[in-house]
Motif scaffolding. Structure first.
Motif, PDB file in Angstrom:
ATOM      1  N   TRP A  13      -8.501 -24.464  -9.179  1.00 31.73           N
ATOM      2  CA  TRP A  13      -8.699 -24.563  -7.736  1.00 31.73           C
ATOM      3  C   TRP A  13      -7.664 -23.731  -7.000  1.00 31.73           C
ATOM      4  O   TRP A  13      -6.499 -23.665  -7.398  1.00 31.73           O
ATOM      5  CB  TRP A  13      -8.594 -26.022  -7.288  1.00 31.73           C
ATOM      6  CG  TRP A  13      -9.624 -26.922  -7.898  1.00 31.73           C
ATOM      7  CD1 TRP A  13      -9.556 -27.568  -9.102  1.00 31.73           C
ATOM      8  CD2 TRP A  13     -10.894 -27.270  -7.342  1.00 31.73           C
ATOM      9  NE1 TRP A  13     -10.695 -28.291  -9.332  1.00 31.73           N
ATOM     10  CE2 TRP A  13     -11.533 -28.139  -8.265  1.00 31.73           C
ATOM     11  CE3 TRP A  13     -11.557 -26.948  -6.154  1.00 31.73           C
ATOM     12  CZ2 TRP A  13     -12.799 -28.678  -8.038  1.00 31.73           C
ATOM     13  CZ3 TRP A  13     -12.809 -27.485  -5.925  1.00 31.73           C
ATOM     14  CH2 TRP A  13     -13.417 -28.334  -6.849  1.00 31.73           C
ATOM     15  N   ARG A  15      -6.111 -23.227  -3.096  1.00 29.21           N
ATOM     16  CA  ARG A  15      -6.091 -23.834  -1.760  1.00 29.21           C
ATOM     17  C   ARG A  15      -6.305 -22.777  -0.688  1.00 29.21           C
ATOM     18  O   ARG A  15      -5.615 -21.762  -0.658  1.00 29.21           O
ATOM     19  CB  ARG A  15      -4.762 -24.556  -1.510  1.00 29.21           C
ATOM     20  CG  ARG A  15      -4.818 -25.476  -0.292  1.00 29.21           C
ATOM     21  CD  ARG A  15      -3.499 -26.142  -0.042  1.00 29.21           C
ATOM     22  NE  ARG A  15      -2.524 -25.212   0.528  1.00 29.21           N
ATOM     23  CZ  ARG A  15      -1.250 -25.511   0.757  1.00 29.21           C
ATOM     24  NH1 ARG A  15      -0.791 -26.711   0.406  1.00 29.21           N
ATOM     25  NH2 ARG A  15      -0.422 -24.618   1.274  1.00 29.21           N
ATOM     26  N   ASP A  41       0.189 -27.700 -10.968  1.00 27.09           N
ATOM     27  CA  ASP A  41       0.010 -27.224  -9.593  1.00 27.09           C
ATOM     28  C   ASP A  41       1.200 -26.342  -9.242  1.00 27.09           C
ATOM     29  O   ASP A  41       2.350 -26.720  -9.464  1.00 27.09           O
ATOM     30  CB  ASP A  41      -0.074 -28.443  -8.654  1.00 27.09           C
ATOM     31  CG  ASP A  41      -0.352 -28.085  -7.198  1.00 27.09           C
ATOM     32  OD1 ASP A  41       0.452 -27.333  -6.603  1.00 27.09           O
ATOM     33  OD2 ASP A  41      -1.337 -28.595  -6.639  1.00 27.09           O
ATOM     34  N   GLU A 104      -6.199 -30.547   3.318  1.00 20.76           N
ATOM     35  CA  GLU A 104      -6.209 -29.353   2.495  1.00 20.76           C
ATOM     36  C   GLU A 104      -7.645 -29.015   2.124  1.00 20.76           C
ATOM     37  O   GLU A 104      -8.447 -29.919   1.856  1.00 20.76           O
ATOM     38  CB  GLU A 104      -5.390 -29.552   1.214  1.00 20.76           C
ATOM     39  CG  GLU A 104      -3.894 -29.650   1.445  1.00 20.76           C
ATOM     40  CD  GLU A 104      -3.123 -29.857   0.165  1.00 20.76           C
ATOM     41  OE1 GLU A 104      -2.248 -29.022  -0.150  1.00 20.76           O
ATOM     42  OE2 GLU A 104      -3.379 -30.865  -0.519  1.00 20.76           O
ATOM     43  N   TRP A 106      -9.852 -26.944  -0.636  1.00 25.41           N
ATOM     44  CA  TRP A 106      -9.756 -26.379  -1.968  1.00 25.41           C
ATOM     45  C   TRP A 106     -11.065 -25.697  -2.359  1.00 25.41           C
ATOM     46  O   TRP A 106     -12.134 -26.243  -2.135  1.00 25.41           O
ATOM     47  CB  TRP A 106      -9.470 -27.483  -2.991  1.00 25.41           C
ATOM     48  CG  TRP A 106      -8.164 -28.179  -2.829  1.00 25.41           C
ATOM     49  CD1 TRP A 106      -7.923 -29.339  -2.140  1.00 25.41           C
ATOM     50  CD2 TRP A 106      -6.911 -27.761  -3.369  1.00 25.41           C
ATOM     51  NE1 TRP A 106      -6.601 -29.673  -2.221  1.00 25.41           N
ATOM     52  CE2 TRP A 106      -5.953 -28.729  -2.970  1.00 25.41           C
ATOM     53  CE3 TRP A 106      -6.508 -26.676  -4.151  1.00 25.41           C
ATOM     54  CZ2 TRP A 106      -4.609 -28.631  -3.342  1.00 25.41           C
ATOM     55  CZ3 TRP A 106      -5.178 -26.585  -4.506  1.00 25.41           C
ATOM     56  CH2 TRP A 106      -4.242 -27.549  -4.101  1.00 25.41           C
TER      57      TRP A 106
END
Length: 213
Positions: A13, A15, A41, A104, A106
């Motif tokens: 993913w 962001r 992350d 957020e 994604w």
């Protein structure tokens, strides 16, 4: 056995947006690689004008409520647990903070191919999490080097047929563009349930990474 993460969250993913009451951020490069068990992350500010952030561990899912357990973290511990509600389907998700106000967005950029999650436990605070999905990989490596603790989180791409493990982004700017194979001799398992052995080309230290079931 660790509960499996639903497939709707598995993948690499990127962001696209962070919104808080004080900030709107579209420039920080954020990558989150989620396997059915563990994740890594990494967050790299534009121009590295602020310290990189990053963390790794296990994701627990209760309906739309996600909790990121941070086993390794570049930042000091937060007073708030990392919990968000996730909305959306397919390759676009919106995350909203539970204990802190944020939003957020994604976008999933990869979700096919085999996945693998490995863990390493060294001496003292030495620990590592290494996740792979298809040709993509991310790892968090906290490792003693002399009297100091080297902390690194990197994201990269593996070459075809086991080629170079090229680092595309990292908490350590000097590592971008290098290969894991420059620093380590890598012996990958022939089966997903086997151990992976890394040998430091400089010190000869051996690290045995075990699959996390």
């Amino acid at each position: 056995m660790t509960p499996r993460v639903p497939q709707r969250f598995v993948g690499l993913w990127h962001r696209r947006l962070l919104e808080t009451p004080a900030v709107r951020d579209t420039s920080t490069e954020v990558f989150w690689l989620q396997t059915p068990t563990l994740y890594v992350d990494l967050r790299v500010p534009l121009g590295r004008q602020a310290p990189c952030e990053g963390f790794a561990g296990r994701l627990t899912v209760d309906g739309d409520v996600l909790t990121w357990q941070r086993w390794l973290d570049l930042s000091p511990p937060s007073p708030w647990p990392d919990v968000g509600t996730m909305h959306g389907e397919g390759d676009l998700l919106e995350e909203f903070g539970v204990y802190q106000p944020y939003r957020e967005v994604w976008q999933r950029v990869a979700h096919g191919g085999d996945s693998l999650a490995l863990v390493w436990e060294g001496e003292g605070a030495g620990r590592g999490i290494w996740v792979m999905l298809g040709r993509y990989f991310m790892w968090a490596l906290f490792r003693h080097e002399g009297l100091s603790l080297h902390r690194e989180i990197s994201y990269g791409l593996r070459g075809e047929e086991g080629g170079a493990w090229t680092i595309l982004r990292s908490s350590e700017a000097a590592l971008v563009g290098t290969s894991l194979a420059d620093r380590y001799h890598i012996s990958m398992p022939k089966a997903a349930l086997g151990d992976c052995l890394l040998c430091d080309r400089g010190t000869g230290q051996r690290m045995r990474w075990r699959p996390h079931a």
